[in-house]
Design an enzyme around this catalytic site. Structure first.
Site, PDB file in Angstrom:
ATOM      1  N   PHE A   7      37.893  44.478  42.789  1.00  0.00           N
ATOM      2  CA  PHE A   7      39.213  44.869  42.539  1.00  0.00           C
ATOM      3  C   PHE A   7      39.006  45.979  41.599  1.00  0.00           C
ATOM      4  O   PHE A   7      40.257  46.565  42.049  1.00  0.00           O
ATOM      5  CB  PHE A   7      40.286  43.685  42.836  1.00  0.00           C
ATOM      6  N   ASP A  56      30.795  32.219  44.606  1.00  0.00           N
ATOM      7  CA  ASP A  56      31.508  33.329  45.525  1.00  0.00           C
ATOM      8  C   ASP A  56      31.357  34.593  47.221  1.00  0.00           C
ATOM      9  O   ASP A  56      32.085  34.385  47.227  1.00  0.00           O
ATOM     10  CB  ASP A  56      32.126  33.846  44.685  1.00  0.00           C
ATOM     11  N   ARG A  75      30.187  36.712  34.808  1.00  0.00           N
ATOM     12  CA  ARG A  75      30.848  35.931  35.001  1.00  0.00           C
ATOM     13  C   ARG A  75      30.448  34.931  33.797  1.00  0.00           C
ATOM     14  O   ARG A  75      30.468  34.156  33.719  1.00  0.00           O
ATOM     15  CB  ARG A  75      30.829  35.709  36.333  1.00  0.00           C
ATOM     16  N   ARG A 110      32.193  37.954  29.675  1.00  0.00           N
ATOM     17  CA  ARG A 110      33.390  37.905  29.693  1.00  0.00           C
ATOM     18  C   ARG A 110      34.178  37.512  28.542  1.00  0.00           C
ATOM     19  O   ARG A 110      35.748  37.414  28.113  1.00  0.00           O
ATOM     20  CB  ARG A 110      34.210  37.728  31.060  1.00  0.00           C
ATOM     21  N   GLU A 144      46.811  45.201  42.335  1.00  0.00           N
ATOM     22  CA  GLU A 144      45.635  46.270  41.487  1.00  0.00           C
ATOM     23  C   GLU A 144      45.857  47.500  41.595  1.00  0.00           C
ATOM     24  O   GLU A 144      45.497  47.934  40.795  1.00  0.00           O
ATOM     25  CB  GLU A 144      44.309  46.865  41.959  1.00  0.00           C
ATOM     26  N   SER A 185      40.053  33.654  34.473  1.00  0.00           N
ATOM     27  CA  SER A 185      38.839  33.859  34.167  1.00  0.00           C
ATOM     28  C   SER A 185      38.916  35.135  34.039  1.00  0.00           C
ATOM     29  O   SER A 185      37.188  35.378  33.832  1.00  0.00           O
ATOM     30  CB  SER A 185      38.628  34.483  36.337  1.00  0.00           C
TER      31      SER A 185
END
Lengths: 270, 313
Positions: free
Chosen positions: B81, B115, B165, B8, B56, B35
């Site tokens: 998402f 998460d 991530r 990312r 979204e 993020s």
């Protein structure tokens, strides 16, 4: 002949085309096409800045039929405007036709956005309006939603977004015919009052009789003066408008007239 | 182990570079820009950055509309998402009209970590791969990620890109790396079996191959950055050469790289095969490396799979 009379004649011709093409196809959505006809006619034959010989012209006004199942009214208007020959309307929904059951921007000249999955057209309209602001272009973006369609959550995401971005180059219509596929909107999922909801999302709302050409043109004039707010015209309409036996009948949402019914309907539109 | 960089981060840098070179690039965010790293672009080009809020579906549709006006939208959010949540918007507003929208998602796979399952996309490749007109690319490290972003911007049509991530070992040399659109990339020669790997599993596969060598097994490692369109010839060529195949992905074993390779080989050149991936189960909270072990997709598990297919060869 007055401009109003000319537009009314055009709308009648478009209604005839809708019925003929849906009749020839043996399927399609006449009810919601007929309720939207007067507004679509005003847009294509009075309001919008278009060039049928150059459908992808950068500076053109855009029209997104968010209630994509009303494709017949869009196709009829495009053919009438000269985007393609009127005879092709009779090929609607056939394998060899460029006229898909729902609008396809890559197949049909003049279609500005592919629609059919409800709630999505208004977002595309927001994108086009934002692009216009970014590029400092003068074009405007028109979109039409059904009152059944606004049950979709995405519509309210888009409504919030358009209000937030102050898109005064975006003019929406709710074809408020109060019927959806299965029955009455108020019984299925009541979206009314419509105007107050859009107002709460930061839109300038105008409520009209969606079959009165004078009121339609007046609303379009008013829309031009609005600044820093998107405009939503809540158009009270009658599903199946113009054909006595179709008016106000949810059964004509997605059914084609047979030969006899077509004859009867066309006789009413002379 | 070599230096680790999250893909990312490479995406965020590449996007900023692209923004400087091409004024048509516009970026859409759904309140996760810090993020997804699109914040760098947002800071430099605020007029071309659109904060769409936690909405979204509208973000995807708005990007589609903007693409019809000649812009090149990059739509970014977390993988869950940007795929499952907006599958119909991607299908009908972007892919069907074949619009030039790039869907660049971060926080893919179980290495999202703590998460937990709601935020760990394990079906995103499968969803995107089954939509016509969609190209699906999963870069294996930060060097590749940057080149993928550039190539996607040059390509006219919808592209799905999947970034991590967490840190991923840098396996490619920035000076030498060349991204070839739609081609598999053999990165280690071998004759006993082929390990087709994508994303974070490229590093794991190389690690596994080096350790297998100590046991006398020569594994070929092939980086499959482009899962769709799959490089049919390249896949067949390596399978023909080695006669046994392991696939490795940080994704459900259904619908992703393993499925794509199995489709190609099943129809063209069947060989003993084993898929390493998440075994049709949801993720859970934990550290990324712990989770790789827990879900049996780390280098050790690639090694076990390799030995298993060799027995069937």
């Amino acid at each position: 002949m007055t401009k109003i009379k000319q537009l009314e004649d055009k709308a009648r011709e478009i209604r005839r085309s809708i019925l003929k093409m849906v009749g020839a196809a043996g399927s399609g959505h006449p009810g919601g096409s007929l309720s939207a006809t007067d507004i679509v006619t005003a847009l294509y034959f009075k309001e919008m800045n278009l060039d049928p010989h150059n459908p992808d012209w950068d500076e053109r006004d855009r029209f997104i039929l968010s209630k994509g199942h009303a494709a017949p009214v869009l196709y009829a208007a495009l053919a009438e405007k000269g985007y393609f020959p009127k005879e092709e309307l009779q090929t609607l929904r056939r394998l060899d036709s460029h006229l898909q059951g729902h609008p396809d921007m890559k197949k049909t000249p003049g279609v500005d956005m592919t629609t059919g999955s409800l709630g999505q057209g208004i977002s595309a309209a927001v994108g086009m309006a934002l692009a216009g602001k970014l590029d400092q272009k003068d074009y405007r973006v028109f979109t039409m939603l059904g009152d059944g369609e606004i049950e979709e959550g995405q519509v309210w995401e888009a409504a919030m977004s358009a209000g937030h971005h102050k898109l005064d180059n975006l003019i929406g219509f709710v074809d408020n015919n109060r019927l959806q596929l299965v029955g009455k909107t108020e019984e299925i999922l009541d979206v009314h009052p419509v105007g107050e909801k859009f107002e709460a999302f930061g839109w300038h709302v105008i409520e009209i009789d969606g079959h009165d050409m004078k009121e339609i043109l007046k609303a379009l004039d008013e829309a031009k003066e609005v600044q820093d707010k998107p405009i939503m015209v809540v158009a009270n309409t009658v599903k199946g408008k113009g054909v006595s036996f179709m008016e106000g009948e949810a059964g004509w949402h997605g059914n084609a007239p047979n030969e006899e019914e077509l004859k009867k309907a066309l006789a009413e539109l002379h | 182990m070599s230096e680790k960089i999250a893909t990312r981060d490479a995406y965020g840098e590449a996007l900023l570079e692209l923004g400087k070179k091409n004024e048509d690039i516009v970026v859409f965010d759904a309140d996760v820009g810090s993020s997804t790293r699109v914040k760098h672009f947002a800071g430099e080009f605020p007029e071309r950055f659109f904060q769409m809020g936690i909405a979204e579906q509208n973000m995807v549709g708005t990007a589609a509309g903007m693409a019809t006006c000649g812009k090149i939208p990059f739509v970014s959010t977390f993988a869950v998402f940007g795929t499952a949540r907006v599958a119909d918007q991607v299908r009908n507003s972007i892919a069907y009209p074949n619009l030039n929208v790039k869907i660049a998602v971060t926080h893919a796979g179980i290495t999202v970590g703590e998460d937990g399952a709601t935020h760990q996309a394990i079906e995103d490749i499968g969803i995107m791969r089954s939509i016509p007109n969609m190209t699906v690319i999963v870069p294996g490290d930060a060097v590749e990620a940057k080149e993928v972003v550039k190539a996607a911007a040059e390509y006219d049509g919808p592209v799905f890109m999947r970034f991590t991530r967490g840190g991923v070992p840098v396996v490619f040399d920035e000076e030498e790396y060349e991204f070839k659109w739609g081609k598999v990339m053999p990165i280690r020669e071998g004759s006993d079996l082929t390990i087709f790997a994508t994303g974070v599993m490229v590093g794991e596969a190389l690690d596994a191959a080096n350790r297998l060598k100590e046991e006398g097994i020569e594994a070929e490692v092939v980086n499959v950055h482009t899962i769709k369109p799959i490089d049919v010839e390249g896949v067949i060529a390596s399978a023909k050469k080695t006669g046994a195949v392991v696939t490795a992905e940080e994704h459900n074993i259904y619908g992703g790289l393993g499925s794509a390779i199995a489709e190609v080989l099943g129809e063209n050149h069947p060989v003993p095969m084993k898929r390493v991936g998440v075994k049709d189960t949801f993720g859970r909270s934990g550290g990324p490396e712990e989770l790789m072990d827990y879900f049996e997709i780390s280098a050790e598990h690639v090694m076990s799979a390799a030995k298993e297919v060799l027995k069937r060869k």
